[in-house]
Design an enzyme around this catalytic site. Structure first.
Site, PDB file in Angstrom:
ATOM      1  N   TYR A   1       0.426  -1.616  -0.204  1.00 37.95           N
ATOM      2  CA  TYR A   1       0.229   0.200   0.476  1.00 37.95           C
ATOM      3  C   TYR A   1       0.465   1.741   0.111  1.00 37.95           C
ATOM      4  O   TYR A   1       0.309   1.819   0.447  1.00 37.95           O
ATOM      5  CB  TYR A   1      -1.118   0.107   1.708  1.00 37.95           C
ATOM      6  CG  TYR A   1      -1.496  -1.745   1.569  1.00 37.95           C
ATOM      7  CD1 TYR A   1      -2.093  -1.777   0.870  1.00 37.95           C
ATOM      8  CD2 TYR A   1      -1.587  -2.220   3.175  1.00 37.95           C
ATOM      9  CE1 TYR A   1      -2.449  -3.352   0.780  1.00 37.95           C
ATOM     10  CE2 TYR A   1      -1.640  -2.759   3.286  1.00 37.95           C
ATOM     11  CZ  TYR A   1      -2.245  -3.785   2.235  1.00 37.95           C
ATOM     12  OH  TYR A   1      -2.446  -5.506   2.814  1.00 37.95           O
ATOM     13  N   HIS A   2       1.953   1.584  -1.009  1.00 40.79           N
ATOM     14  CA  HIS A   2       3.034   2.335  -0.446  1.00 40.79           C
ATOM     15  C   HIS A   2       2.945   2.911  -2.008  1.00 40.79           C
ATOM     16  O   HIS A   2       4.281   2.744  -3.143  1.00 40.79           O
ATOM     17  CB  HIS A   2       3.741   2.135  -0.323  1.00 40.79           C
ATOM     18  CG  HIS A   2       4.043   2.026   1.213  1.00 40.79           C
ATOM     19  ND1 HIS A   2       4.787   0.776   1.842  1.00 40.79           N
ATOM     20  CD2 HIS A   2       3.346   1.979   1.993  1.00 40.79           C
ATOM     21  CE1 HIS A   2       4.535   1.053   3.131  1.00 40.79           C
ATOM     22  NE2 HIS A   2       3.381   1.072   3.623  1.00 40.79           N
TER      23      HIS A   2
END
Length: 527
Positions: free
Chosen positions: A465-466
């Site tokens: 999730y980056h």
């Protein structure tokens, strides 16, 4: 309606911009958010992440295109759709990245972005639980603290040292490498999102700030080569909001390039097939997508103090819920990912190339695959992947999700790095301090050859999730914004969020996104 500034996206960067800009009573600010108000109790109780992550509740829950490097699987990309954006649904880990990451940005020609340049802006936004120091601030809106660790958190840190890794008490201090407990954006047992920190305290008293939720931005309104407003769908109708000074896109690594493309700003090859008129040819929009590929090592355990599903565990969960309601303490006040590490898979490296996140529960398939019983997990992610992806359009409909292709594990160096990191994680979990938890490897027991493990990693790797980089900062042909975050060739338009990162930082991206907004404010005010 007309304002001086319109901000699209009330996430990690957007809430900071709204706070800083509206501090001047002579300036009018409109903050647009496609999602709802952040009233859900699942947001504010840290443990609520377990329910938010796999669902569409305040979550865009995007999907990728099939990933060849992951055996053709479709990946999952949760992003916040609510006030606070992804800071309202993330793991609450406060990590800035390695100092050299920002020096890299400056070396690429982005003046004002070295570590020495950005450190004051990290410190500005922060109230650190230990007080001010060379690396930390104590006057900011964002509370950064520590939670009471679970016994397995302490055991993992001790096991990391047994495996030969140094102890690190502050990953945001002088050195990043080592094993230790994470600082978190949790205060008094509640998530400290950017909406909580920067927006809620000032929203009712600043009459020059208008916050519109349920407002889906459809396009940036252009007059020639100048942005003059935003068209947004609010309560079923398209409304044009005018901006006298600037339009600021803070919709994230997916939302900001998507809106530029819908507005006719981007490569003709992407716009023309969808019938979108090219208003400004900018080939880098949507390119340079970078994200941390991540695999989770999962273990079962008979220890019911670990989070899980069982009859005894249900009784403990009920007691934990009562304790949380009464005191905001206990297991439900935890983000579950209480500790981890930054390790080098080769001692010759100048900085860590893998990050570990130890979790006091079984996490499988973004918590979408549930298992009876209790256990422990550890994320292993590649910090500087060489595989680069892209974002594009699926449709000209603003409500349609973008086409997301992170291109995970396309480069063999990424495969080798995650393989080494996975082996290092297994070694830590085999050390004696972890033995009391009787961990049983759920997926890689008996797999020892590189070939066996690589096949497993391709089946189980996905995003942590980056996502960043899709509106790259720089001056080369694929750059979208300059070093002051102004969109090349368009006046009155900036991008202020993680999409401007030219390279991916070595760590979680919430703190750097907040810093980017703090840094940008100086230039916005000057202009």
């Amino acid at each position: 309606m007309e304002f001086d500034y319109i901000i699209v996206g009330a996430g990690s960067a957007g809430c900071v911009l709204a706070n800083r800009l509206s501090a001047d009573p002579a300036v009018s600010v409109c903050l647009l958010e496609a999602g709802p108000e952040d009233r859900s109790p699942l947001i504010h109780a840290p443990a609520g992440i377990a329910a938010i992550l796999p669902s569409r509740h305040v979550n865009w829950a995007f999907q990728t295109v099939p990933q060849p490097g992951l055996g053709g699987r479709i990946g999952y990309q949760p992003r916040g759709k609510v006030l606070g954006g992804s800071s309202s649904i993330n793991g609450m880990i406060y990590i800035r990245g390695h100092r050299n990451d920002f020096d890299d940005w400056a070396a690429l020609g982005n003046e004002g972005w070295s570590f020495a340049d950005v450190l004051p802006y990290f410190r500005k936004s922060e109230t650190y639980h230990r007080g001010a120091s060379e690396f930390h601030g104590d006057q900011g809106e964002l509370y950064v603290g520590r939670i009471e660790p679970h016994a397995i958190t302490e055991a993992f840190i001790e096991s990391g040292q047994c495996a030969g890794h140094r102890y690190n008490d502050d990953f945001n201090g002088a050195e990043q490498e080592g094993i230790g407990q994470y600082d978190t954006t949790i205060r008094d047992g509640r998530r400290w999102s950017t909406a909580t920190a920067f927006l809620r305290p000032i929203r009712a008293t600043r009459r020059n700030l208008v916050v519109l939720t349920g407002a889906l931005a459809e396009r940036v309104v252009l007059e020639g080569k100048r942005a003059v407003g935003v068209q947004a769908r609010i309560r079923g109708s398209s409304v044009t909001l005018k901006a006298r000074r600037e339009v600021l896109l803070s919709a994230g690594a997916f939302g900001s390039p998507h809106l530029l493309l819908l507005s006719g700003i981007g490569p003709e090859s992407e716009l023309k097939p969808h019938g979108i008129t090219v208003r400004h040819e900018l080939p880098g929009v949507g390119q340079n997508l970078q994200d941390h590929p991540d695999v989770v090592a999962s273990y079962k355990s008979p220890d019911t103090s670990l989070l899980g599903y069982s009859l005894r565990g249900s009784l403990k969960l009920g007691a934990a819920l009562t304790r949380y309601v009464v005191s905001k303490r206990g297991p439900l006040a935890s983000n579950f990912a209480e500790c981890g590490g930054f390790l080098k898979t080769d001692e010759k490296l100048a900085r860590p190339d893998v990050q570990l996140n130890a979790v006091v529960a079984i996490i499988d398939n973004h918590n979408r695959t549930l298992h009876w019983g209790h256990g422990f997990s550890c994320h292993v992610c590649v910090l500087r992947p060489k595989s680069v992806g892209s974002l594009g359009l699926r449709s000209a409909d603003p409500a349609a999700p973008p086409r997301i292709d992170p291109n995970f594990l396309a480069h063999d160096d990424d495969v080798q790095t995650i393989l080494k990191g996975y082996r290092m994680t297994r070694e830590i979990c085999e050390q004696s301090p972890m033995s009391r938890f009787a961990l049983k490897d759920m997926y890689s027991a008996g797999l020892d050859s590189d070939e066996q493990l690589i096949e497993l990693l391709r089946r189980r790797t996905d995003s942590v999730y980056h996502p960043v980089g899709t509106c790259k900062m720089g001056n080369d042909e694929n750059a979208v914004v300059d070093s002051q975050l102004r969109v090349h060739g368009i006046q009155g338009l900036r991008v202020v969020d993680a999409s401007i990162m030219p390279t991916l930082v070595g760590g979680n991206t919430n703190a750097p996104s907040i810093m980017i907004a703090e840094r940008a404010m100086e230039w916005i005010a000057q202009d």
